[in-house]
Design a protein around this motif. Structure first.
Motif, PDB file in Angstrom:
ATOM      1  N   GLN A 124      47.795  39.606  45.991  1.00 43.79           N
ATOM      2  CA  GLN A 124      47.203  38.380  46.521  1.00 43.79           C
ATOM      3  C   GLN A 124      48.177  37.211  46.393  1.00 43.79           C
ATOM      4  N   ALA A 125      48.927  37.186  45.297  1.00 45.12           N
ATOM      5  CA  ALA A 125      49.913  36.122  45.114  1.00 45.12           C
ATOM      6  C   ALA A 125      51.001  36.209  46.172  1.00 45.12           C
ATOM      7  N   GLN A 127      50.734  37.434  49.175  1.00 41.88           N
ATOM      8  CA  GLN A 127      50.174  37.003  50.453  1.00 41.88           C
ATOM      9  C   GLN A 127      49.995  35.485  50.498  1.00 41.88           C
ATOM     10  N   THR A 128      49.663  34.904  49.340  1.00 39.97           N
ATOM     11  CA  THR A 128      49.531  33.438  49.271  1.00 39.97           C
ATOM     12  C   THR A 128      50.874  32.769  49.541  1.00 39.97           C
TER      13      THR A 128
END
Length: 232
Positions: A124-125, A127-128
């Motif tokens: 998720q990081a 993709q952020t």
């Protein structure tokens, strides 16, 4: 213990069949494991059960299913022959297909466990920070699950080396084409003077099996040390 040229050919064929069967099943196993680990959908339990059928079904049943689907007159095999002039029947590629199918569940289970134990926050990081799905997979997900993939690959490869029932049902027992170590051992037990060959082939099978299992254990310990932050 000295192997004859024919026996070395059997060992080489077995390694080729096991390696290619496992390699070709790897992308499909990873996709199936990712689906089971990361997605929730109706029929997930049924799909999981179907993917693991080769673990619990008699290998002869799996071989017969492959014959029906991929044989010369099978639903898929006939199309492959007509469209691409390619056939699995009575060739080492058919033995590799059987070996890959039989080892497939072990590959899926190992990769799924690796995916479920990996930290999704890292993905998720990424993709952020602007990484797309494929870049995230290649730079984060795949490295995180690499030990699990290798562990599953080794187990599936070991299973492929010992495959007998599905292979002999699907592509028969043809010397130089489909006669792998288990089939060669079976053939040697059927002739009066085959005891010496049986012992040699059994010894090679034990050595290969022990080597792959030891390597698998080393991978597990290495992965555990990395997970604990002691990979040095």
């Amino acid at each position: 213990m000295s192997l004859t040229p024919e026996e070395w050919g059997i060992v080489e064929l077995s390694l080729r069949v096991g390696l290619w069967g496992t390699l070709c099943s790897l992308p499909f196993a990873y996709a199936a494991a990712w689906l089971l680990a990361r997605r929730h959908f109706p029929g997930k339990a049924l799909l999981d059960a179907i993917l693991h059928l080769p673990l619990v079904l008699p290998p002869v049943v799996v071989g017969f299913a492959l014959l029906v689907l991929f044989g010369a007159q099978g639903a898929i095999g006939k199309l492959l022959r007509e469209w691409f002039n390619f056939t699995f029947a009575f060739r080492w590629t058919g033995a590799a297909l059987a070996a890959g199918v039989m080892g497939f569940p072990l590959l899926v289970r190992a990769i799924r466990q690796a995916l479920e134990s990996s930290d999704m926050k890292l993905e998720q990081a990424a993709q952020t920070l602007g990484a797309g799905p494929w870049l995230t997979f290649l730079t984060v997900t795949l490295p995180l699950t690499a030990t699990g993939v290798l562990h599953g690959f080794v187990l599936a490869f070991a299973r492929a080396l010992g495959e007998f029932g599905a292979t002999i049902t699907f592509v028969s027992n043809i010397p130089g084409q489909t006669q792998t170590l288990p089939l060669a051992i079976y053939t040697a037990t059927q002739v009066p003077d085959g005891d010496a060959m049986v012992w040699r082939m059994c010894a090679i099978s034990v050595v290969l099996a022990v080597a792959t299992l030891i390597f698998s254990e080393v991978l597990i310990r290495f992965g555990n040390r990395k997970a604990m932050g002691h990979d040095g």
